[in-house]
Design a protein around this motif. Structure first.
Motif, PDB file in Angstrom:
ATOM      1  N   LEU A  11       0.822  -1.213   0.000  1.00 33.01           N
ATOM      2  CA  LEU A  11       0.000   0.000   0.000  1.00 33.01           C
ATOM      3  C   LEU A  11       0.856   1.263   0.000  1.00 33.01           C
ATOM      4  O   LEU A  11       0.530   2.239  -0.688  1.00 33.01           O
ATOM      5  N   CYS A  12       1.958   1.240   0.733  1.00 29.98           N
ATOM      6  CA  CYS A  12       2.871   2.398   0.719  1.00 29.98           C
ATOM      7  C   CYS A  12       3.486   2.594  -0.667  1.00 29.98           C
ATOM      8  O   CYS A  12       3.616   3.722  -1.147  1.00 29.98           O
ATOM      9  N   ALA A  13       3.866   1.511  -1.315  1.00 32.35           N
ATOM     10  CA  ALA A  13       4.427   1.608  -2.661  1.00 32.35           C
ATOM     11  C   ALA A  13       3.416   2.198  -3.641  1.00 32.35           C
ATOM     12  O   ALA A  13       3.759   3.029  -4.480  1.00 32.35           O
ATOM     13  N   ILE A  14       2.169   1.787  -3.545  1.00 30.85           N
ATOM     14  CA  ILE A  14       1.112   2.341  -4.409  1.00 30.85           C
ATOM     15  C   ILE A  14       0.929   3.823  -4.117  1.00 30.85           C
ATOM     16  O   ILE A  14       0.830   4.642  -5.040  1.00 30.85           O
ATOM     17  N   PHE A  15       0.909   4.211  -2.842  1.00 28.90           N
ATOM     18  CA  PHE A  15       0.716   5.612  -2.477  1.00 28.90           C
ATOM     19  C   PHE A  15       1.831   6.493  -3.041  1.00 28.90           C
ATOM     20  O   PHE A  15       1.584   7.525  -3.649  1.00 28.90           O
ATOM     21  N   PHE A  16       3.096   6.069  -2.869  1.00 27.49           N
ATOM     22  CA  PHE A  16       4.202   6.892  -3.331  1.00 27.49           C
ATOM     23  C   PHE A  16       4.296   6.928  -4.848  1.00 27.49           C
ATOM     24  O   PHE A  16       4.630   7.948  -5.426  1.00 27.49           O
ATOM     25  N   SER A  17       3.972   5.845  -5.530  1.00 26.88           N
ATOM     26  CA  SER A  17       4.009   5.872  -6.990  1.00 26.88           C
ATOM     27  C   SER A  17       2.868   6.701  -7.541  1.00 26.88           C
ATOM     28  O   SER A  17       3.012   7.393  -8.542  1.00 26.88           O
ATOM     29  N   ALA A  18       1.721   6.694  -6.913  1.00 22.02           N
ATOM     30  CA  ALA A  18       0.600   7.521  -7.368  1.00 22.02           C
ATOM     31  C   ALA A  18       0.905   8.993  -7.149  1.00 22.02           C
ATOM     32  O   ALA A  18       0.586   9.834  -7.974  1.00 22.02           O
ATOM     33  N   LYS A  19       1.545   9.334  -6.041  1.00 26.93           N
ATOM     34  CA  LYS A  19       1.877  10.723  -5.760  1.00 26.93           C
ATOM     35  C   LYS A  19       2.910  11.243  -6.755  1.00 26.93           C
ATOM     36  O   LYS A  19       2.879  12.398  -7.134  1.00 26.93           O
ATOM     37  N   ALA A  20       3.809  10.401  -7.196  1.00 31.18           N
ATOM     38  CA  ALA A  20       4.863  10.832  -8.113  1.00 31.18           C
ATOM     39  C   ALA A  20       4.302  11.243  -9.469  1.00 31.18           C
ATOM     40  O   ALA A  20       4.924  11.991 -10.187  1.00 31.18           O
ATOM     41  N   GLN A  21       3.129  10.772  -9.830  1.00 35.53           N
ATOM     42  CA  GLN A  21       2.564  11.098 -11.119  1.00 35.53           C
ATOM     43  C   GLN A  21       1.737  12.378 -11.083  1.00 35.53           C
ATOM     44  O   GLN A  21       1.291  12.846 -12.095  1.00 35.53           O
ATOM     45  N   GLU A  22       1.539  12.956  -9.923  1.00 30.02           N
ATOM     46  CA  GLU A  22       0.805  14.200  -9.795  1.00 30.02           C
ATOM     47  C   GLU A  22       1.790  15.347  -9.639  1.00 30.02           C
ATOM     48  O   GLU A  22       2.897  15.163  -9.171  1.00 30.02           O
ATOM     49  N   ILE A  23       1.358  16.538 -10.034  1.00 29.10           N
ATOM     50  CA  ILE A  23       2.196  17.700  -9.789  1.00 29.10           C
ATOM     51  C   ILE A  23       1.709  18.373  -8.512  1.00 29.10           C
ATOM     52  O   ILE A  23       0.532  18.310  -8.175  1.00 29.10           O
ATOM     53  N   SER A  24       2.629  19.001  -7.804  1.00 30.54           N
ATOM     54  CA  SER A  24       2.272  19.620  -6.528  1.00 30.54           C
ATOM     55  C   SER A  24       1.491  20.915  -6.759  1.00 30.54           C
ATOM     56  O   SER A  24       1.541  21.508  -7.832  1.00 30.54           O
ATOM     57  N   ASN A  25       0.772  21.330  -5.726  1.00 31.68           N
ATOM     58  CA  ASN A  25       0.001  22.576  -5.818  1.00 31.68           C
ATOM     59  C   ASN A  25       0.904  23.790  -5.949  1.00 31.68           C
ATOM     60  O   ASN A  25       0.580  24.729  -6.679  1.00 31.68           O
ATOM     61  N   ASN A  26       2.041  23.807  -5.253  1.00 33.54           N
ATOM     62  CA  ASN A  26       2.977  24.923  -5.277  1.00 33.54           C
ATOM     63  C   ASN A  26       4.400  24.397  -5.225  1.00 33.54           C
ATOM     64  O   ASN A  26       4.662  23.364  -4.621  1.00 33.54           O
ATOM     65  N   ALA A  27       5.316  25.144  -5.828  1.00 33.88           N
ATOM     66  CA  ALA A  27       6.742  24.847  -5.732  1.00 33.88           C
ATOM     67  C   ALA A  27       7.497  26.165  -5.850  1.00 33.88           C
ATOM     68  O   ALA A  27       7.131  27.028  -6.656  1.00 33.88           O
ATOM     69  N   ILE A  28       8.523  26.322  -5.043  1.00 35.77           N
ATOM     70  CA  ILE A  28       9.347  27.528  -5.093  1.00 35.77           C
ATOM     71  C   ILE A  28      10.805  27.114  -5.016  1.00 35.77           C
ATOM     72  O   ILE A  28      11.140  26.134  -4.347  1.00 35.77           O
ATOM     73  N   GLY A  29      11.663  27.847  -5.737  1.00 38.32           N
ATOM     74  CA  GLY A  29      13.073  27.499  -5.712  1.00 38.32           C
ATOM     75  C   GLY A  29      13.913  28.417  -6.550  1.00 38.32           C
ATOM     76  O   GLY A  29      13.548  29.565  -6.817  1.00 38.32           O
ATOM     77  N   VAL A  30      15.040  27.881  -6.996  1.00 39.32           N
ATOM     78  CA  VAL A  30      16.020  28.648  -7.758  1.00 39.32           C
ATOM     79  C   VAL A  30      16.259  27.961  -9.086  1.00 39.32           C
ATOM     80  O   VAL A  30      16.340  26.735  -9.170  1.00 39.32           O
ATOM     81  N   ARG A  31      16.357  28.766 -10.139  1.00 37.98           N
ATOM     82  CA  ARG A  31      16.725  28.288 -11.474  1.00 37.98           C
ATOM     83  C   ARG A  31      18.014  28.997 -11.853  1.00 37.98           C
ATOM     84  O   ARG A  31      18.082  30.221 -11.808  1.00 37.98           O
ATOM     85  N   ILE A  32      19.037  28.235 -12.183  1.00 38.79           N
ATOM     86  CA  ILE A  32      20.308  28.797 -12.632  1.00 38.79           C
ATOM     87  C   ILE A  32      20.327  28.676 -14.151  1.00 38.79           C
ATOM     88  O   ILE A  32      20.168  27.589 -14.693  1.00 38.79           O
TER      89      ILE A  32
END
Length: 146
Positions: A11-32
C-alpha cells in the motif's frame, strides 16, 4: 503478522508511486540559467492550475536592478515513468533593459520528483533577444514543493 507487513509495504508503494505522477500545488526554488551577461540565478515559483497544467513565474536579476527580467510560462506536464516528468509550454516575458521590453518565450524540460518535497529539473527556454532573434536559455532548477 508477516502478511500484514507485506500488505502495508504494498500500500505504501502504491501511495508513493501515485503521488509521483501528480504535480504539486505549489513549488518555489532557484533556477540557474545563462543570460545575456553570463550565468544568472532566477527565483522560480510554480502554481498548479489543473491536473496536468501549471503556471510558472521566474524573476531574474543579472547584474543590477536595470537588468531585471520577468517570465511567465503556462506548462503542460506529462509523466514519463515513475518520478520522471516532462513539460512544455508557451510564455511571455518582460525585460527592463531592452529597447523592446516584451518578448515571447517557451519551455521544454525534464524533471525528477523526489519522494521528498524536492523537484530537480533541466529545461530549454528559447527567448527573443534584443534584436528579436532567438536566444538559447538552458537552465537547471531545484524547487521545494508544498
Amino acid at each position: 503478522m508477516k502478511k500484514n507487513v507485506m500488505v502495508l509495504v504494498f500500500l505504501c508503494a502504491i501511495f508513493f508511486s501515485a503521488k509521483a505522477q501528480e504535480i504539486s500545488n505549489n513549488a518555489i526554488g532557484v533556477r540557474i540559467s545563462e543570460g545575456f551577461s553570463g550565468v544568472a540565478p532566477e527565483i522560480s515559483y510554480q502554481k498548479k492550475v489543473r491536473t496536468n497544467k501549471r503556471l510558472e513565474l521566474n524573476l531574474k536579476l543579472q547584474n543590477s536592478i536595470n537588468d531585471l527580467e520577468f517570465v511567465g510560462l503556462y506548462e503542460w506536464v506529462w509523466n514519463i515513468k515513475n518520478n520522471f516528468n516532462w513539460y512544455a509550454g508557451p510564455g511571455i516575458g518582460f525585460r527592463d533593459f531592452s529597447r523592446f521590453p516584451i518578448f515571447l518565450t517557451g519551455v521544454i524540460g525534464v524533471e525528477y520528483n523526489f519522494t521528498s518535497p524536492l523537484l530537480l529539473s533541466i529545461d530549454y527556454r528559447p527567448e527573443t533577444n534584443r534584436s528579436n532573434l532567438l536566444n538559447a536559455n538552458l537552465g537547471f532548477s531545484l524547487k521545494y514543493q508544498f
